[in-house]
Design a protein around this motif. Structure first.
Motif, PDB file in Angstrom:
ATOM      1  N   ALA A  15     -32.585   2.599  15.976  1.00  0.00           N
ATOM      2  CA  ALA A  15     -32.560   1.273  15.164  1.00  0.00           C
ATOM      3  C   ALA A  15     -32.825   1.730  13.732  1.00  0.00           C
ATOM      4  O   ALA A  15     -33.518   2.783  13.466  1.00  0.00           O
ATOM      5  CB  ALA A  15     -33.725   0.363  15.739  1.00  0.00           C
ATOM      6  N   ARG A  22     -33.663  -3.714  10.236  1.00  0.00           N
ATOM      7  CA  ARG A  22     -33.914  -3.545  11.441  1.00  0.00           C
ATOM      8  C   ARG A  22     -34.134  -4.917  12.126  1.00  0.00           C
ATOM      9  O   ARG A  22     -33.900  -5.217  13.390  1.00  0.00           O
ATOM     10  CB  ARG A  22     -35.666  -2.854  11.648  1.00  0.00           C
ATOM     11  N   PHE A  25     -30.510  -5.892  12.737  1.00  0.00           N
ATOM     12  CA  PHE A  25     -29.968  -5.104  14.094  1.00  0.00           C
ATOM     13  C   PHE A  25     -30.681  -5.682  15.276  1.00  0.00           C
ATOM     14  O   PHE A  25     -29.969  -5.917  16.140  1.00  0.00           O
ATOM     15  CB  PHE A  25     -30.500  -3.610  13.712  1.00  0.00           C
ATOM     16  N   ASP A  26     -31.942  -5.913  15.235  1.00  0.00           N
ATOM     17  CA  ASP A  26     -32.963  -6.730  16.501  1.00  0.00           C
ATOM     18  C   ASP A  26     -31.951  -7.928  16.796  1.00  0.00           C
ATOM     19  O   ASP A  26     -32.002  -8.317  18.031  1.00  0.00           O
ATOM     20  CB  ASP A  26     -33.936  -6.529  16.077  1.00  0.00           C
ATOM     21  N   VAL A  28     -29.080  -8.876  16.250  1.00  0.00           N
ATOM     22  CA  VAL A  28     -27.526  -8.620  16.977  1.00  0.00           C
ATOM     23  C   VAL A  28     -27.931  -8.173  18.390  1.00  0.00           C
ATOM     24  O   VAL A  28     -27.221  -8.583  19.318  1.00  0.00           O
ATOM     25  CB  VAL A  28     -26.976  -7.272  16.278  1.00  0.00           C
ATOM     26  N   PHE A  53     -22.428  -8.381  13.246  1.00  0.00           N
ATOM     27  CA  PHE A  53     -22.482  -7.023  13.121  1.00  0.00           C
ATOM     28  C   PHE A  53     -22.516  -6.694  11.573  1.00  0.00           C
ATOM     29  O   PHE A  53     -22.893  -5.731  11.302  1.00  0.00           O
ATOM     30  CB  PHE A  53     -21.170  -6.668  13.888  1.00  0.00           C
ATOM     31  N   ALA A  56     -25.751  -6.834  10.069  1.00  0.00           N
ATOM     32  CA  ALA A  56     -26.572  -5.724  10.438  1.00  0.00           C
ATOM     33  C   ALA A  56     -25.945  -4.441   9.664  1.00  0.00           C
ATOM     34  O   ALA A  56     -26.524  -3.262   9.799  1.00  0.00           O
ATOM     35  CB  ALA A  56     -26.553  -5.586  11.759  1.00  0.00           C
ATOM     36  N   LEU A  58     -23.192  -2.667  10.160  1.00  0.00           N
ATOM     37  CA  LEU A  58     -22.347  -2.068  10.956  1.00  0.00           C
ATOM     38  C   LEU A  58     -20.744  -1.736  10.520  1.00  0.00           C
ATOM     39  O   LEU A  58     -20.203  -0.840  10.699  1.00  0.00           O
ATOM     40  CB  LEU A  58     -22.023  -2.309  12.451  1.00  0.00           C
ATOM     41  N   LEU A  80     -26.822   3.805  16.547  1.00  0.00           N
ATOM     42  CA  LEU A  80     -26.861   2.282  16.484  1.00  0.00           C
ATOM     43  C   LEU A  80     -25.851   1.792  17.531  1.00  0.00           C
ATOM     44  O   LEU A  80     -26.162   0.934  18.401  1.00  0.00           O
ATOM     45  CB  LEU A  80     -26.356   2.026  15.233  1.00  0.00           C
ATOM     46  N   ILE A  84     -26.689  -0.448  20.814  1.00  0.00           N
ATOM     47  CA  ILE A  84     -25.871  -1.566  21.114  1.00  0.00           C
ATOM     48  C   ILE A  84     -25.245  -1.625  22.748  1.00  0.00           C
ATOM     49  O   ILE A  84     -25.169  -2.641  23.372  1.00  0.00           O
ATOM     50  CB  ILE A  84     -24.976  -2.048  20.251  1.00  0.00           C
TER      51      ILE A  84
END
Length: 395
Positions: A15, A22, A25-26, A28, A53, A56, A58, A80, A84
């Motif tokens: 992560a 973060r 991402f969390d 997501v 996405f 975050a 990506l 990452l 996921i």
């Protein structure tokens, strides 16, 4: 979730470290967990999830720094996608195409400047095969045909298709090699025919074009010489494309094995001893853990070694590119074997539709079927290791 071997501290090394990144991402991961049944039912990841996405980071992971992107080192991006994929394989597969912008680094710089004019968060997807002939007239290709397996096409900002130039001007710039033509989504029809058993949510539909016009400067050779001079674009492009898909299988396998471990302490409905009390169960779990961690270690070790080479300014060697392909194919194969073992350990409950082992088994079975990850890669790698010519196209 089992702690990563290469993370000495009790944190998730897959992560982002930055607190804002973060948190995004969390978020997501949470949304993917809530919506994975929706992805499977719709058979694609919707555009609003693709927007998450992007939020975050990506889809800027493969964009050049000179155009505002992050150009993440492969290990960071792969971790990452691994994380996921532990939550949902289809979401991991679609998110993995954040790496596909490395292909577009072969476009002319002026084209890339136009592509990233509104920012680096660009979702690129494509159906590259079968390669279709396209006539080049006065610097513009007229593109028609049908292409398969355009994963993530429903949420893409730009789409690519495979063409082979024809006409009097063809071959001057690219020596007759197949090209990818980059188009706006409205230039193509998406034929929704993704009817499969595993990775149902990837939306890998067909693309159809009927006389779409594509300027020559919006075409490139996949894996061709980049026009951007940054370390990420010296990393072997096609092997990287195999890596981002193989790591999906790794995430799915981790989830399946964790499920089998957790289930070991639960009593069955027959009154038999708990699985964890049986030596056969414990041995199988231990063997699967060793298999998965070994394949993962080889995969990331090789990635780090090749990245160190290109970051130092040197090109990756053919031997290094071959090891990346070998590590990817081996990871995909091993991950499927681990999921199959976890499924068999789970006994009769695993056959029900509501059991997550069903999804794990279906999704993991698809990954090694990809052309980049099939067992022929062992042949190519063996040839390189022994100093003989590998099969055409391997390198």
């Amino acid at each position: 979730m089992t702690q990563s071997l290469d993370s000495p501290a009790p944190v998730d090394s897959r992560a982002p470290v930055d607190s804002d990144a973060r948190a995004a991402f969390d978020r997501v991961l949470s949304q993917v967990a809530e919506r994975r049944a929706e992805f499977e039912e719709k058979r694609y990841v919707p555009r609003d999830m693709v927007a998450e996405f992007k939020q975050a980071g990506l889809y800027r992971a493969g964009a050049p720094k000179r155009f505002g992107g992050d150009a993440l080192p492969p290990t960071e991006f792969l971790r990452l996608i691994e994380r996921i994929s532990e939550v949902d394989g289809s979401a991991g597969w679609v998110a993995s195409f954040g790496s596909s912008l490395v292909y577009l680094a072969a476009l002319p710089l002026e084209t890339q400047a136009e592509l990233y004019a509104d920012g680096p968060d660009v979702a690129f997807a494509g159906g590259l095969f079968p390669v279709q002939p396209a006539e080049l007239v006065d610097g513009t290709y007229r593109v028609s045909g049908r292409w398969k397996f355009a994963s993530g096409c429903k949420g893409a900002d730009v789409l690519g298709v495979g063409i082979k130039a024809s006409g009097d001007q063809a071959g001057q710039r690219n020596a007759g090699r197949p090209l990818t033509a980059v188009m706006r989504p409205e230039q193509l029809e998406i034929v929704e025919n993704w009817d499969v058993i595993g990775l149902r949510g990837t939306g890998s539909h067909d693309l159809v074009a009927d006389g779409a016009l594509v300027p020559e400067e919006w075409t490139f050779v996949r894996g061709g010489e980049p026009t951007v001079d940054e370390p990420l674009y010296r990393y072997p492009t096609v092997p990287y494309a195999a890596q981002v898909l193989a790591v999906v299988g790794l995430g799915v396998a981790r989830a399946a094995l964790d499920q089998a471990i957790a289930s070991g302490g639960r009593a069955g409905f027959t009154g038999a001893p708990k699985p964890a009390e049986r030596a056969t169960y414990r041995i199988a779990v231990g063997q699967a853990e060793a298999q998965l961690r070994s394949a993962r270690a080889f995969f990331y070790e090789t990635t780090g070694e090749v990245w160190a080479t290109v970051e130092a300014g040197d090109p990756a060697t053919p031997e290094q590119a071959s090891l990346l392909r070998l590590a990817s194919a081996h990871l995909a194969k091993t991950a499927f074997e681990v999921v199959r073992a976890a499924y068999q350990l789970s006994g009769i409950p695993a056959i029900t539709d509501g059991n997550p082992m069903q999804r794990f088994l279906r999704d993991a079975s698809v990954v090694p079927q990809h052309a980049f990850l099939q067992e022929g890669m062992y042949d190519g790698a063996g040839a390189v290791l022994m100093g003989v010519q590998p099969f055409p196209g391997y390198l």
